[in-house]
Design a protein around this motif. Structure first.
Motif, PDB file in Angstrom:
ATOM      1  N   THR A 245      63.484  76.928  33.758  1.00 36.58           N
ATOM      2  CA  THR A 245      64.601  76.183  33.198  1.00 36.58           C
ATOM      3  C   THR A 245      65.640  77.134  32.621  1.00 36.58           C
ATOM      4  OG1 THR A 245      65.243  74.423  31.642  1.00 36.58           O
ATOM      5  CG2 THR A 245      63.523  75.943  30.909  1.00 36.58           C
ATOM      6  N   THR A 246      66.873  76.708  32.694  1.00 34.79           N
ATOM      7  CA  THR A 246      67.931  77.372  31.942  1.00 34.79           C
ATOM      8  C   THR A 246      67.834  76.908  30.486  1.00 34.79           C
ATOM      9  OG1 THR A 246      69.600  75.624  32.155  1.00 34.79           O
ATOM     10  CG2 THR A 246      69.399  77.178  33.982  1.00 34.79           C
ATOM     11  N   LEU A 247      68.565  77.569  29.614  1.00 30.82           N
ATOM     12  CA  LEU A 247      68.671  77.112  28.224  1.00 30.82           C
ATOM     13  C   LEU A 247      69.951  77.661  27.625  1.00 30.82           C
ATOM     14  CD1 LEU A 247      67.494  75.727  25.665  1.00 30.82           C
ATOM     15  CD2 LEU A 247      66.530  77.978  25.083  1.00 30.82           C
TER      16      LEU A 247
ATOM     17  N   VAL B 158      76.759  80.321  13.414  1.00 30.58           N
ATOM     18  CA  VAL B 158      75.959  79.708  14.466  1.00 30.58           C
ATOM     19  C   VAL B 158      75.397  80.798  15.369  1.00 30.58           C
ATOM     20  CG1 VAL B 158      78.043  79.324  15.869  1.00 30.58           C
ATOM     21  CG2 VAL B 158      75.959  78.049  16.377  1.00 30.58           C
ATOM     22  N   ALA B 159      74.091  80.725  15.617  1.00 31.03           N
ATOM     23  CA  ALA B 159      73.433  81.606  16.573  1.00 31.03           C
ATOM     24  C   ALA B 159      73.470  80.941  17.942  1.00 31.03           C
ATOM     25  CB  ALA B 159      71.994  81.880  16.143  1.00 31.03           C
ATOM     26  N   LEU B 160      73.803  81.722  18.943  1.00 26.82           N
ATOM     27  CA  LEU B 160      73.894  81.228  20.321  1.00 26.82           C
ATOM     28  C   LEU B 160      72.849  81.939  21.169  1.00 26.82           C
ATOM     29  CD1 LEU B 160      75.352  79.753  22.709  1.00 26.82           C
ATOM     30  CD2 LEU B 160      76.889  81.742  22.815  1.00 26.82           C
ATOM     31  N   ALA B 161      72.027  81.162  21.873  1.00 32.74           N
ATOM     32  CA  ALA B 161      71.074  81.702  22.841  1.00 32.74           C
ATOM     33  C   ALA B 161      71.411  81.134  24.208  1.00 32.74           C
ATOM     34  CB  ALA B 161      69.645  81.334  22.453  1.00 32.74           C
ATOM     35  N   HIS B 162      71.368  82.011  25.227  1.00 34.20           N
ATOM     36  CA  HIS B 162      71.760  81.560  26.562  1.00 34.20           C
ATOM     37  C   HIS B 162      70.975  82.304  27.622  1.00 34.20           C
ATOM     38  CE1 HIS B 162      74.170  80.457  30.027  1.00 34.20           C
ATOM     39  NE2 HIS B 162      74.347  81.736  30.288  1.00 34.20           N
ATOM     40  N   ILE B 163      70.429  81.554  28.579  1.00 34.30           N
ATOM     41  CA  ILE B 163      69.797  82.140  29.747  1.00 34.30           C
ATOM     42  C   ILE B 163      69.947  81.160  30.904  1.00 34.30           C
ATOM     43  CG2 ILE B 163      67.497  81.257  29.103  1.00 34.30           C
ATOM     44  CD1 ILE B 163      66.342  83.879  30.326  1.00 34.30           C
ATOM     45  N   GLY B 164      70.409  81.652  32.060  1.00 33.01           N
ATOM     46  CA  GLY B 164      70.614  80.782  33.205  1.00 33.01           C
ATOM     47  C   GLY B 164      72.076  80.479  33.442  1.00 33.01           C
ATOM     48  N   ASP B 165      72.356  79.322  34.043  1.00 32.59           N
ATOM     49  CA  ASP B 165      73.740  78.976  34.377  1.00 32.59           C
ATOM     50  C   ASP B 165      74.212  77.664  33.774  1.00 32.59           C
ATOM     51  OD1 ASP B 165      72.271  77.265  35.963  1.00 32.59           O
ATOM     52  OD2 ASP B 165      73.403  77.642  37.801  1.00 32.59           O
TER      53      ASP B 165
ATOM     54  N   LEU C  79      69.747  82.188  40.559  1.00 30.80           N
ATOM     55  CA  LEU C  79      69.611  82.683  39.184  1.00 30.80           C
ATOM     56  C   LEU C  79      68.719  83.914  39.149  1.00 30.80           C
ATOM     57  CD1 LEU C  79      69.071  79.287  37.315  1.00 30.80           C
ATOM     58  CD2 LEU C  79      71.186  80.563  37.592  1.00 30.80           C
ATOM     59  N   TYR C  80      69.109  84.894  38.344  1.00 30.97           N
ATOM     60  CA  TYR C  80      68.253  86.060  38.169  1.00 30.97           C
ATOM     61  C   TYR C  80      67.599  86.093  36.785  1.00 30.97           C
ATOM     62  CZ  TYR C  80      72.099  88.323  35.569  1.00 30.97           C
ATOM     63  OH  TYR C  80      73.080  88.625  34.660  1.00 30.97           O
ATOM     64  N   ARG C  81      67.969  85.164  35.912  1.00 27.62           N
ATOM     65  CA  ARG C  81      67.318  85.055  34.607  1.00 27.62           C
ATOM     66  C   ARG C  81      67.146  83.587  34.249  1.00 27.62           C
ATOM     67  NH1 ARG C  81      70.752  88.493  30.459  1.00 27.62           N
ATOM     68  NH2 ARG C  81      69.199  87.709  28.969  1.00 27.62           N
ATOM     69  N   VAL C  82      65.910  83.179  34.014  1.00 26.94           N
ATOM     70  CA  VAL C  82      65.576  81.834  33.547  1.00 26.94           C
ATOM     71  C   VAL C  82      64.350  81.944  32.646  1.00 26.94           C
ATOM     72  CG1 VAL C  82      66.487  80.603  35.558  1.00 26.94           C
ATOM     73  CG2 VAL C  82      64.098  81.363  35.545  1.00 26.94           C
ATOM     74  N   LEU C  83      64.027  80.862  31.958  1.00 27.76           N
ATOM     75  CA  LEU C  83      62.749  80.767  31.257  1.00 27.76           C
ATOM     76  C   LEU C  83      61.735  80.170  32.223  1.00 27.76           C
ATOM     77  CD1 LEU C  83      63.848  79.356  27.768  1.00 27.76           C
ATOM     78  CD2 LEU C  83      63.349  81.731  28.383  1.00 27.76           C
ATOM     79  N   ASP C  84      60.658  80.901  32.485  1.00 32.63           N
ATOM     80  CA  ASP C  84      59.655  80.409  33.435  1.00 32.63           C
ATOM     81  C   ASP C  84      58.235  80.803  33.043  1.00 32.63           C
ATOM     82  OD1 ASP C  84      59.699  83.101  33.946  1.00 32.63           O
ATOM     83  OD2 ASP C  84      60.364  82.940  36.025  1.00 32.63           O
ATOM     84  N   GLY C  85      58.047  81.234  31.796  1.00 30.41           N
ATOM     85  CA  GLY C  85      56.711  81.595  31.343  1.00 30.41           C
ATOM     86  C   GLY C  85      56.306  83.013  31.646  1.00 30.41           C
ATOM     87  N   ARG C  86      57.158  83.758  32.336  1.00 31.68           N
ATOM     88  CA  ARG C  86      56.840  85.147  32.637  1.00 31.68           C
ATOM     89  C   ARG C  86      57.394  86.067  31.547  1.00 31.68           C
ATOM     90  NH1 ARG C  86      57.617  82.437  37.407  1.00 31.68           N
ATOM     91  NH2 ARG C  86      56.047  82.774  39.028  1.00 31.68           N
ATOM     92  N   ASP C  87      56.940  87.315  31.554  1.00 33.39           N
ATOM     93  CA  ASP C  87      57.364  88.273  30.539  1.00 33.39           C
ATOM     94  C   ASP C  87      58.830  88.660  30.715  1.00 33.39           C
ATOM     95  OD1 ASP C  87      54.789  88.271  29.530  1.00 33.39           O
ATOM     96  OD2 ASP C  87      54.163  90.027  30.691  1.00 33.39           O
ATOM     97  N   ASP C  88      59.386  89.186  29.637  1.00 29.89           N
ATOM     98  CA  ASP C  88      60.737  89.757  29.657  1.00 29.89           C
ATOM     99  C   ASP C  88      61.802  88.736  30.045  1.00 29.89           C
ATOM    100  OD1 ASP C  88      59.646  92.274  29.028  1.00 29.89           O
ATOM    101  OD2 ASP C  88      59.237  92.661  31.148  1.00 29.89           O
ATOM    102  N   ARG C  89      61.634  87.516  29.605  1.00 28.82           N
ATOM    103  CA  ARG C  89      62.654  86.493  29.848  1.00 28.82           C
ATOM    104  C   ARG C  89      63.510  86.357  28.589  1.00 28.82           C
ATOM    105  NH1 ARG C  89      61.147  87.665  34.467  1.00 28.82           N
ATOM    106  NH2 ARG C  89      60.679  86.052  36.017  1.00 28.82           N
ATOM    107  N   GLU C  90      64.319  87.374  28.338  1.00 29.13           N
ATOM    108  CA  GLU C  90      65.101  87.432  27.108  1.00 29.13           C
ATOM    109  C   GLU C  90      66.458  86.766  27.300  1.00 29.13           C
ATOM    110  OE1 GLU C  90      63.986  88.496  24.256  1.00 29.13           O
ATOM    111  OE2 GLU C  90      62.070  89.108  25.102  1.00 29.13           O
TER     112      GLU C  90
END
Length: 264
Positions: free
Chosen positions: A96-98, A108-115, A163-174
């Motif tokens: 998933t993206t987030l 405000v803190a902003l976190a972003h991964i994906g599109d 996508l080259y970066r998403v949250l998927d349960g693998r390591d190094d998904r910063e």
């Protein structure tokens, strides 16, 4: 400055999908959008797991811990995805993206991964405050740094959804993490690419500028994405920065999309 956010959220299955793999959340301290992927059920599980994990952040957080708190929460959500993948081999391809924002007063803190995307409407101008983690963007950034030619337009179009970066349960998904300062009158939009991929930036600007009520603005953007063909799920969350005294009684948090179907 004693400020708060007035928020709204909406999600729609779109015109072509059989299920909604997006999830969204809007509360007094936290707003977030997650766009799941990975085949039938996988995307729903991924996005709802992450949004469900982040919901506990919707509380007062010390300013000096704002970015770290959000970063830890994203890491914990990714760990939950790892556990789900181990328990459900049929969901091994899920991810998933987030895009999420955690508020403490005007900070405000902003976190972003994906599109999925974050936009800011400020002083009559619209800014995209996130960078898509897609292969075309990566190749163009590398070309710019090296002084080379940008990617071929046809190739860039093909890679624009990879996508080259998403949250998927693998390591190094910063995720990308940073601290921003909100101002009175700011309007923030977080959305899945089912909205931003169909409704162009000029139209997003016009809707955000013209429609004062955040709930009606979200629904209008969803309508426009559907009118544009609605090829994907469509999710948007809006937060307006206002004086806290103008909020009145706190509104209950809003959960939309797949996460709304799974929350207890």
């Amino acid at each position: 400055m004693n400020v708060a956010i007035r928020y709204a959220a909406g999600s729609d299955i779109g015109c072509s999908r059989e299920n909604n793999e997006d999830s969204g959340y809007a509360g007094a301290r936290l707003i977030a959008v997650a766009d799941g992927m990975g085949g039938y059920a996988g995307g729903e599980v991924a996005s709802s797991t992450v949004i469900g994990s982040l919901r506990s952040l919707d509380a007062d957080t010390p300013l000096d811990d704002l970015v770290d708190s959000l970063g830890r929460a994203v890491s914990e959500a990714n760990e939950k995805l790892r556990i789900v993948r181990e328990e459900r081999p049929d969901l091994s391809r899920m991810g998933t993206t987030l895009t999420a924002m955690l508020w403490s007063g005007p900070s405000v803190a902003l976190a972003h991964i994906g599109d999925s995307r974050g936009y800011l409407l400020r002083d009559g101008e619209l800014f995209q405050i996130t960078q898509d983690h897609t292969m075309d963007q990566l190749l163009n950034a590398e070309a710019e740094q090296s002084g080379g030619a940008p990617a071929d337009p046809a190739e860039a179009s093909r890679l624009s959804h990879v996508l080259y970066r998403v949250l998927d349960g693998r390591d190094d998904r910063e995720p990308d993490l940073r601290l921003r300062e909100g101002r009175l009158g700011d309007r923030y939009l977080l959305c899945s690419d089912g909205l931003s991929g169909v409704v162009d930036a000029q139209t997003i600007y016009e809707v955000l500028s013209a429609e004062a009520d955040p709930g009606r603005a979200v629904q209008r953007l969803i309508e426009l994405a559907r009118e544009g063909g609605g090829p994907d799920n469509i999710t948007g969350v809006i937060a307006d920065v206002v004086e806290a005294e103008h909020i009145g009684e706190p509104e209950p948090p809003i959960t939309v999309g797949a996460a709304a179907q799974t929350q207890t």
